[in-house]
Design an enzyme around this catalytic site. Structure first.
Site, PDB file in Angstrom:
ATOM      1  N   GLY A 292      -9.030  -8.489  -1.178  1.00 43.10           N
ATOM      2  CA  GLY A 292     -10.239  -7.690  -1.375  1.00 43.10           C
ATOM      3  C   GLY A 292     -11.144  -7.727  -0.159  1.00 43.10           C
ATOM      4  O   GLY A 292     -11.696  -8.775   0.176  1.00 43.10           O
ATOM      5  N   ASP A 293     -11.204  -6.570   0.529  1.00 40.40           N
ATOM      6  CA  ASP A 293     -12.125  -6.398   1.654  1.00 40.40           C
ATOM      7  C   ASP A 293     -11.904  -7.344   2.824  1.00 40.40           C
ATOM      8  O   ASP A 293     -12.859  -7.849   3.409  1.00 40.40           O
ATOM      9  CB  ASP A 293     -13.576  -6.519   1.175  1.00 40.40           C
ATOM     10  CG  ASP A 293     -14.075  -5.207   0.580  1.00 40.40           C
ATOM     11  OD1 ASP A 293     -13.287  -4.235   0.565  1.00 40.40           O
ATOM     12  OD2 ASP A 293     -15.235  -5.153   0.143  1.00 40.40           O
TER      13      ASP A 293
ATOM     14  N   GLN B 108       8.229  -4.338  -4.487  1.00 38.19           N
ATOM     15  CA  GLN B 108       7.257  -4.253  -5.581  1.00 38.19           C
ATOM     16  C   GLN B 108       7.643  -3.204  -6.623  1.00 38.19           C
ATOM     17  O   GLN B 108       8.029  -2.082  -6.283  1.00 38.19           O
ATOM     18  CB  GLN B 108       5.851  -3.930  -5.066  1.00 38.19           C
ATOM     19  CG  GLN B 108       4.833  -4.118  -6.204  1.00 38.19           C
ATOM     20  CD  GLN B 108       3.409  -3.725  -5.831  1.00 38.19           C
ATOM     21  OE1 GLN B 108       3.104  -2.542  -5.753  1.00 38.19           O
ATOM     22  NE2 GLN B 108       2.557  -4.709  -5.629  1.00 38.19           N
TER      23      GLN B 108
ATOM     24  N   LYS C 185       1.048  -9.149  -8.982  1.00 36.39           N
ATOM     25  CA  LYS C 185      -0.152  -8.594  -8.354  1.00 36.39           C
ATOM     26  C   LYS C 185      -1.101  -8.253  -9.492  1.00 36.39           C
ATOM     27  O   LYS C 185      -0.750  -7.462 -10.372  1.00 36.39           O
ATOM     28  CB  LYS C 185       0.227  -7.340  -7.559  1.00 36.39           C
ATOM     29  CG  LYS C 185      -0.962  -6.534  -7.046  1.00 36.39           C
ATOM     30  CD  LYS C 185      -1.642  -7.241  -5.889  1.00 36.39           C
ATOM     31  CE  LYS C 185      -2.881  -6.496  -5.430  1.00 36.39           C
ATOM     32  NZ  LYS C 185      -2.613  -5.178  -4.895  1.00 36.39           N
TER      33      LYS C 185
ATOM     34  N   MET D 198       0.850  -1.202   0.000  1.00 35.49           N
ATOM     35  CA  MET D 198       0.000   0.000   0.000  1.00 35.49           C
ATOM     36  C   MET D 198       0.878   1.241   0.000  1.00 35.49           C
ATOM     37  O   MET D 198       1.636   1.478   0.948  1.00 35.49           O
ATOM     38  CB  MET D 198      -0.919   0.014   1.225  1.00 35.49           C
ATOM     39  CG  MET D 198      -2.237  -0.691   1.006  1.00 35.49           C
ATOM     40  SD  MET D 198      -3.296  -0.522   2.448  1.00 35.49           S
ATOM     41  CE  MET D 198      -2.435  -1.553   3.604  1.00 35.49           C
TER      42      MET D 198
ATOM     43  N   CYS E 233      -2.559  -1.726 -10.625  1.00 37.67           N
ATOM     44  CA  CYS E 233      -2.794  -0.345 -10.192  1.00 37.67           C
ATOM     45  C   CYS E 233      -3.822   0.354 -11.095  1.00 37.67           C
ATOM     46  O   CYS E 233      -3.663   0.374 -12.326  1.00 37.67           O
ATOM     47  CB  CYS E 233      -1.478   0.430 -10.218  1.00 37.67           C
ATOM     48  SG  CYS E 233      -1.684   2.133  -9.685  1.00 37.67           S
TER      49      CYS E 233
ATOM     50  N   ARG F 297      -6.404  -2.608   3.432  1.00 35.03           N
ATOM     51  CA  ARG F 297      -6.967  -1.537   4.271  1.00 35.03           C
ATOM     52  C   ARG F 297      -7.322  -1.999   5.676  1.00 35.03           C
ATOM     53  O   ARG F 297      -7.255  -1.222   6.621  1.00 35.03           O
ATOM     54  CB  ARG F 297      -8.185  -0.935   3.569  1.00 35.03           C
ATOM     55  CG  ARG F 297      -7.789  -0.068   2.382  1.00 35.03           C
ATOM     56  CD  ARG F 297      -8.963   0.328   1.544  1.00 35.03           C
ATOM     57  NE  ARG F 297      -9.546  -0.814   0.861  1.00 35.03           N
ATOM     58  CZ  ARG F 297     -10.607  -0.747   0.055  1.00 35.03           C
ATOM     59  NH1 ARG F 297     -11.189   0.408  -0.154  1.00 35.03           N
ATOM     60  NH2 ARG F 297     -11.064  -1.833  -0.538  1.00 35.03           N
TER      61      ARG F 297
HETATM   62  C1  LIG Z   1      -4.017   3.529  -0.033  1.00 35.50           C
HETATM   63  C2  LIG Z   1      -3.776   2.306  -0.864  1.00 35.50           C
HETATM   64  C3  LIG Z   1      -2.566   2.162  -1.516  1.00 35.50           C
HETATM   65  C4  LIG Z   1      -2.333   1.030  -2.305  1.00 35.50           C
HETATM   66  N1  LIG Z   1      -1.121   0.891  -2.902  1.00 35.50           N
HETATM   67  C5  LIG Z   1      -0.831  -0.263  -3.568  1.00 35.50           C
HETATM   68  C6  LIG Z   1       0.463  -0.479  -4.104  1.00 35.50           C
HETATM   69  O1  LIG Z   1       1.374   0.358  -3.991  1.00 35.50           O
HETATM   70  N2  LIG Z   1       0.675  -1.662  -4.742  1.00 35.50           N
HETATM   71  C7  LIG Z   1      -0.303  -2.632  -4.868  1.00 35.50           C
HETATM   72  O2  LIG Z   1      -0.065  -3.703  -5.432  1.00 35.50           O
HETATM   73  N3  LIG Z   1      -1.538  -2.439  -4.370  1.00 35.50           N
HETATM   74  C8  LIG Z   1      -1.824  -1.289  -3.721  1.00 35.50           C
HETATM   75  N4  LIG Z   1      -3.056  -1.141  -3.155  1.00 35.50           N
HETATM   76  C9  LIG Z   1      -4.063  -2.215  -3.281  1.00 35.50           C
HETATM   77  C10 LIG Z   1      -4.008  -3.164  -2.086  1.00 35.50           C
HETATM   78  O3  LIG Z   1      -2.788  -3.855  -2.014  1.00 35.50           O
HETATM   79  C11 LIG Z   1      -5.145  -4.214  -2.134  1.00 35.50           C
HETATM   80  O4  LIG Z   1      -4.974  -5.052  -3.231  1.00 35.50           O
HETATM   81  C12 LIG Z   1      -6.524  -3.583  -2.234  1.00 35.50           C
HETATM   82  O5  LIG Z   1      -6.638  -2.485  -1.351  1.00 35.50           O
HETATM   83  C13 LIG Z   1      -7.607  -4.606  -1.929  1.00 35.50           C
HETATM   84  O6  LIG Z   1      -7.592  -5.026  -0.605  1.00 35.50           O
HETATM   85  P1  LIG Z   1      -8.589  -4.395   0.502  1.00 35.50           P
HETATM   86  O7  LIG Z   1      -9.969  -4.320  -0.127  1.00 35.50           O
HETATM   87  O8  LIG Z   1      -8.483  -5.391   1.619  1.00 35.50           O
HETATM   88  O9  LIG Z   1      -8.080  -3.051   0.858  1.00 35.50           O
HETATM   89  C14 LIG Z   1      -3.328   0.008  -2.409  1.00 35.50           C
HETATM   90  C15 LIG Z   1      -4.534   0.173  -1.742  1.00 35.50           C
HETATM   91  C16 LIG Z   1      -4.776   1.292  -0.972  1.00 35.50           C
HETATM   92  C17 LIG Z   1      -6.087   1.409  -0.261  1.00 35.50           C
END
Ligand SMILES: Cc1cc2nc3c(=O)[nH]c(=O)nc-3n(C[C@H](O)[C@H](O)[C@H](O)COP(=O)(O)O)c2cc1C
Length: 323
Positions: free
Chosen positions: A203-204, A72, A141, A19, A102, A227
């Site tokens: 995811g979530d 990454q 990813k 993230m 992304c 998150r």
């Molecule tokens: C603030 C933020 C920054 C993120 N940055 C990246 C990142 O740099 N690289 C990546 O592969 N995914 C990134 N993601 C995606 C997360 O790794 C994850 O796949 C996505 O949030 C889904 O999971 P969640 O619903 O549990 O949050 C980011 C997500 C958020 C919310």
């Protein structure tokens, strides 16, 4: 249960997701301590890494105690991405994770990141080149697909496996969905069934129970937590307890939250080399308070602080003031 990404063995099934602006070295070390079995850096821009840009290289700061760790790289122009993957290897990472998920507009505008999913053949070319360029395992990813009319993660998963990728994290939303709407976990199951390499579902995942449910519902090898772990490294220890068949530990109390939060702030200050009162630091602090009934008061107190030390004092008073 161990999960093998090529020669890299993870001791368990929980991953700290990548993230941007969150999973820097200080937080990765905390997540690791709480039970994350693999941690991943924020995404680095391949052109900047390839050029040796200081800020981009800073994101690739690592420490032996966080291993196994993946660096990454955002999937960008082919040569830059290959060069950036080599830098990740040189810096001592165990794995290089290529981000083809992304959804950010400026990234898509350059046909980078999630835009790759529109073109599986281009994805295969990139992954083959990266795999050939480094001797550490490469992970991917990805998302379900570009949009709901082109959900192709199982196909891309097969292409990635053939390209020599060692495993993947699949966020079960499309690129166009970004972070909106529910993830479609059936795609994770289908991708898992399409390949022999490990698939981690994402995811979530907001609670320890969500993590276990993801594993049960999709048959995935592991789960990636994003998150749901902001201000909440306990999600890892609680999920590990459930996976070990132990009862769910109680959620952290206010004093415990404050203790870890203050440690996190100090670690950030050390990492940055200065005591900053940036929006990033205040935001980080407030994540630890997000579930508390007096969040609004804590937020007001945090925003009123005029220095890093004042912020810490304000948080101490606010966390301890109301029980
Ligand atoms: C603030 C933020 C920054 C993120 N940055 C990246 C990142 O740099 N690289 C990546 O592969 N995914 C990134 N993601 C995606 C997360 O790794 C994850 O796949 C996505 O949030 C889904 O999971 P969640 O619903 O549990 O949050 C980011 C997500 C958020 C919310």
């Amino acid at each position: 249960m161990r999960v093998h990404l090529g020669p890299v063995a993870l001791k368990g099934r929980l991953v700290l997701a990548s993230m941007e602006e969150h999973t820097d070295l200080p937080y990765r070390l905390i997540a690791k301590e709480f039970g994350a079995n693999l941690v991943i850096t924020e995404m680095g821009q391949p052109d900047r890494i390839a050029k040796g840009d200081k800020a981009a290289l800073r994101m690739l700061a690592t420490h032996p105690s966080e291993r196994p760790v993946a660096g990454q790289v955002l999937g960008g122009e082919l040569e830059d991405t290959v060069a950036a993957a080599r830098v990740v290897e040189e810096r001592g990472f165990d794995l290089v994770d290529v981000n083809l998920s992304c959804p950010i507009r400026r990234v898509i505008a350059r046909s980078w990141g999630g835009a790759y999913l529109k073109d599986p053949a281009r994805t295969g070319d990139l992954l083959r080149r990266v795999v050939a360029a480094v001797s550490i395992p490469v992970t991917l990813k990805l998302r379900s697909g570009w949009d709901e009319g082109s959900v192709n993660a199982p196909e891309v998963a097969r292409i990635a496996e053939e390209a020599g990728v060692a495993g993947m994290i699949l966020h079960a939303r499309t690129v166009l969905q970004a972070y909106r709407g529910p993830p479609d976990r059936s795609v994770i199951r289908r991708a898992k069934e399409a390949v022999r390499i490990p698939v981690f579902g994402a995811g979530d995942i907001r609670t320890a129970e969500d993590a276990v449910r993801m594993l049960e519902e999709t048959g995935s090898d592991g789960v990636s937590i994003a998150r749901g772990c902001l201000g909440n490294p306990w999600i890892f220890s609680r999920a590990q307890a459930l996976l070990a068949g132990s009862p769910l530990p109680p959620p952290p109390g206010r004093e415990e939250r404050l203790r870890v939060l203050l440690r996190h702030l100090d670690a950030e200050a050390r990492f940055l080399g200065r005591k900053d009162l940036s929006t990033r630091i205040v935001r980080l602090a407030l994540y630890y308070a997000k579930d508390l009934p007096d969040f609004d008061e804590i937020k007001r107190a945090a925003h009123a602080a005029r220095s890093f030390d004042e912020l810490k004092r304000a948080l101490q008073a606010a966390f301890r003031g109301c029980r």
